[in-house]
Design an enzyme around this catalytic site. Structure first.
Site, PDB file in Angstrom:
ATOM      1  N   GLY A  98       0.889  -1.104   0.248  1.00 48.86           N
ATOM      2  CA  GLY A  98      -0.336  -0.131  -0.117  1.00 48.86           C
ATOM      3  C   GLY A  98       0.668   1.296  -0.360  1.00 48.86           C
ATOM      4  N   TRP A  99       0.060   2.139  -0.056  1.00 50.69           N
ATOM      5  CA  TRP A  99       1.145   3.666  -0.372  1.00 50.69           C
ATOM      6  C   TRP A  99       1.935   4.215   1.106  1.00 50.69           C
ATOM      7  CZ3 TRP A  99      -3.712   6.581  -1.226  1.00 50.69           C
ATOM      8  CH2 TRP A  99      -4.673   7.062  -2.607  1.00 50.69           C
ATOM      9  N   ARG A 143       2.223  21.839   9.866  1.00 48.84           N
ATOM     10  CA  ARG A 143       0.910  22.074   9.995  1.00 48.84           C
ATOM     11  C   ARG A 143      -0.047  20.969   9.880  1.00 48.84           C
ATOM     12  NH1 ARG A 143      -2.799  23.957   6.312  1.00 48.84           N
ATOM     13  NH2 ARG A 143      -4.477  25.046   7.347  1.00 48.84           N
ATOM     14  N   ASP A 197      -2.920  18.721   8.683  1.00 47.91           N
ATOM     15  CA  ASP A 197      -3.530  18.232   7.800  1.00 47.91           C
ATOM     16  C   ASP A 197      -5.470  17.695   7.496  1.00 47.91           C
ATOM     17  OD1 ASP A 197      -3.358  15.327   6.145  1.00 47.91           O
ATOM     18  OD2 ASP A 197      -1.382  16.457   6.255  1.00 47.91           O
ATOM     19  N   GLU A 210       5.904  20.939   5.705  1.00 49.11           N
ATOM     20  CA  GLU A 210       4.516  20.934   4.657  1.00 49.11           C
ATOM     21  C   GLU A 210       3.415  21.247   4.974  1.00 49.11           C
ATOM     22  OE1 GLU A 210       4.057  16.310   3.228  1.00 49.11           O
ATOM     23  OE2 GLU A 210       4.465  16.768   5.077  1.00 49.11           O
ATOM     24  N   GLU A 251       4.679  18.953   0.717  1.00 49.73           N
ATOM     25  CA  GLU A 251       3.281  19.310   0.723  1.00 49.73           C
ATOM     26  C   GLU A 251       3.130  20.613   0.141  1.00 49.73           C
ATOM     27  OE1 GLU A 251       0.814  16.102   1.600  1.00 49.73           O
ATOM     28  OE2 GLU A 251       1.669  14.455   0.284  1.00 49.73           O
ATOM     29  N   TYR A 261      -3.119  21.711   1.869  1.00 47.61           N
ATOM     30  CA  TYR A 261      -4.298  20.450   1.824  1.00 47.61           C
ATOM     31  C   TYR A 261      -5.455  21.615   1.472  1.00 47.61           C
ATOM     32  CZ  TYR A 261      -1.951  15.592   1.677  1.00 47.61           C
ATOM     33  OH  TYR A 261      -1.741  15.077   1.533  1.00 47.61           O
TER      34      TYR A 261
END
Length: 598
Positions: A188-189, A440, A442, A473, A495, A498
């Site tokens: 999986g991821w 931070r 998400d 991120e 990232e 979001y």
């Protein structure tokens, strides 16, 4: 080993710091340490009583030796508590005295550290596994954070040890006598991690790992790469190939100094301080005994949760170092590290929370401070900064003895609403930031565009700063801003936030969005290797981010191996760096890359 004698400023110490019984199987029966002043004479009028060094490591540090009964039962009990406790309050350190342990499977959950207590990983051998998997999250390892393995030799039962993690899960000073699988069962991821000062006799198998950084290690082979695999000073690393295969490989690491670690010397705990290496390659313990100095635990104030910031600062002012035992520490004033060569070492993800908008920890512009192994969690009142290394305007040369920041993680939100304008500020020259995740949140509690507002992740003002393993991120504006000269970064993972509500919320003057990594316009020399930024604008998938990276165009500002990715088409990048690089496209989740810039 070389050692420093106790400072004349310390209180007179009585009996030696001794390793207590470690065989108890209950969580409250811990191998403790004790050190008491030889004299209990009253302090001078108006002056606080001197604090003792050494002390009991508390109920959440478990020390095992090969004769300890029911080790597996205790490991399983801790794992049941911590397996899915992503934002829980439990904190654990599992320590193994030198020797050989048979038939163990140490499954490592949240806020759990496992470590050997020898000077070399080969002093402590587990014939078994040290395992991280993702059964708690349906086989998805992208949230396997905040755990670590250190200073052990592992002989995997089936020839392959599984360490399926993402951010803030270091694998340090380990010797795997077999293969190392970095993906969860079923492949999986999984989303990136960090190995340092380790030897893997067999093959490292990333499988689904999207990005990874390996430093100063030795491996028997490396199986594959997805987006961004970075190596520096790694014997057996694959050759440079970015972007296909996606390997960024440096023969050596310019400067490194391994993380301090706890070990036993006879019946005493000591803390080993590895020496600085330049142009390092391979492990630091290749001949068995590492190079460096050590300190007895009596030179440390052994802190327990509930202690005040004032007491921690009193201990530091006396000349004691700090050992933060597992737990949560609320501070109402900054912890101030003002003396050169001070060590602040956390066990079991000890967590510091500033309660009233203060900075959690500040370091003076002095040589050789070592910060390692703890988490800073923003409080509900906005802090201007959470960690400051050096005051504004710091200018002293620390090249011979730099400050190191290692496995120090920062979180804003997730465990509850938290706010901080800037998370980490590096002002001191020559600082080495060796593996950090500045996040931070998400997901979790207290998460929202304004609820856990945090504009800036890492700001570097000091010259000659080196970052090895920089994970930052989801910040509302810039994730990294670098204003110091001659800065270097080896591996960056990012990232973008979001939860940006719309394009207007991230408009940066004429630029659409804030770069993940911004080099100041006045900087004349900077270099980076293996940097990636990803977007997943799930609130408004139509958002376009102008670029992942921004830097002045000068001969001395250079980048190697840059990429941006749109995750499933939720937002897009128009360019990779400045106006260079093709846009990401549709829902393909295929990186857009720049091999070198300019």
């Amino acid at each position: 080993m070389p050692s420093d004698s106790p400072s004349s400023r310390l209180p007179s110490l009585g009996r030696r710091t001794v390793l207590g019984a470690a065989a108890a199987a209950s969580a409250s029966a811990v191998a403790g340490l004790s050190a008491t002043p030889a004299s209990a004479a009253a302090p001078a009028r108006g002056r606080p009583r001197a604090l003792p060094g050494g002390g009991d490591l508390g109920p959440n540090v478990l020390v095992f030796d090969p004769s300890t009964p029911n080790i597996q039962a205790k490991l399983d009990e801790i794992f049941r508590q911590q397996e899915s406790a992503q934002f829980g309050t439990g904190r654990w350190a599992l320590l193994f005295k030198p020797g050989t342990y048979h038939g163990l499977n140490a499954q490592i959950g949240f806020y759990t550290s496992i470590a050997g207590l020898g000077l070399s990983p080969d002093d402590t051998t587990i014939n078994g596994d040290v395992t991280v998997d993702a059964g708690w999250f349906g086989g998805n390892a992208t949230q396997n954070f905040w755990r670590s393995a250190e200073n052990l030799a592992v002989v995997p039962v089936n020839g392959t040890n599984r360490w399926a993690v993402s951010q803030a899960a270091p694998f340090r000073r380990m010797h795997v006598r077999g293969n190392l699988n970095l993906a969860p069962a079923g492949y999986g991821w999984s989303s990136g991690g960090y190995i340092a000062d380790s030897r893997v006799d067999g093959q490292v198998q990333p499988y689904s790992q999207q990005q990874w950084y390996t430093r100063d290690s030795a491996i028997g082979g490396w199986l594959n790469g997805v987006w961004n695999m970075v190596f520096s000073g790694v014997e057996g690393a694959p050759a440079q190939g970015f972007p296909d295969p996606p390997y960024t490989t440096l023969d050596t690491t310019p400067v490194s100094r391994e993380k301090p670690f706890l070990y036993v010397d006879g019946d005493q705990f000591r803390v080993f301080l590895p020496e600085k290496r330049t142009n390092a390659r391979g492990v630091s313990w290749g001949n068995g005994t590492p190079r460096g100095t050590s300190l007895p635990l009596t030179r440390f104030y052994v802190a327990r949760p509930g202690v005040s910031a004032a007491t921690l600062n009193q201990a530091l002012a006396q000349g004691l170092h700090l050992l933060l035992t597992p737990g949560i520490y609320h501070v109402d004033q900054p912890i101030r590290v003002d003396r050169p060569d001070t060590v602040v070492l956390g066990l079991g993800y000890a967590t510091i929370i500033p309660d009233n908008g203060v900075t959690a920890l500040k370091v003076a512009d002095v040589d050789g401070v070592r910060l390692a192994g703890f988490l800073i969690d923003a409080g509900p009142v906005n802090s201007a900064t959470l960690l400051e290394v050096g005051p504004r305007g710091a200018a002293r040369d620390h090249s011979a003895n730099p400050t190191t920041v290692q496995d120090v993680f920062i979180r804003i939100g997730g465990a509850g609403a938290g706010k901080a304008t800037t998370s980490m500020v590096i002002n001191s020259r020559h600082t080495i930031v060796d593996h950090t995740w500045v996040w931070r949140a998400d997901h979790g509690d207290g998460v929202g565009w304004e609820t856990n507002r945090a504009d800036y992740g890492v700001v570097v003002n000091g010259h000659d700063v080196l970052a090895t393993g920089l994970f930052v991120e989801h910040f509302n504006k810039y994730d990294v801003q670098w204003f110091g000269e001659r800065g270097r970064t080896i591996f960056f993972q990012n990232e973008k936030a979001y939860d940006a509500p719309n394009q207007a919320a991230i408009q940066n003057g004429p630029i659409r969005g804030y770069a993940a990594y911004k080099v100041g316009d006045g900087v004349t020399a900077h270099e980076g290797w293996g940097l990636g930024s990803y977007c997943y604008y799930n609130v408004d998938p139509t958002i376009v981010q102008h670029h992942g990276f921004a830097a002045p165009v000068r001969p001395g500002v250079r980048f190697h191996g840059l990429l941006v990715v749109s995750l499933g088409g939720n937002g897009q990048y128009a360019h990779v760096i400045n106006d260079t690089g093709a846009p990401t496209s549709g829902t393909s989740t295929v990186p857009s890359t720049v091999v070198s810039f300019p």
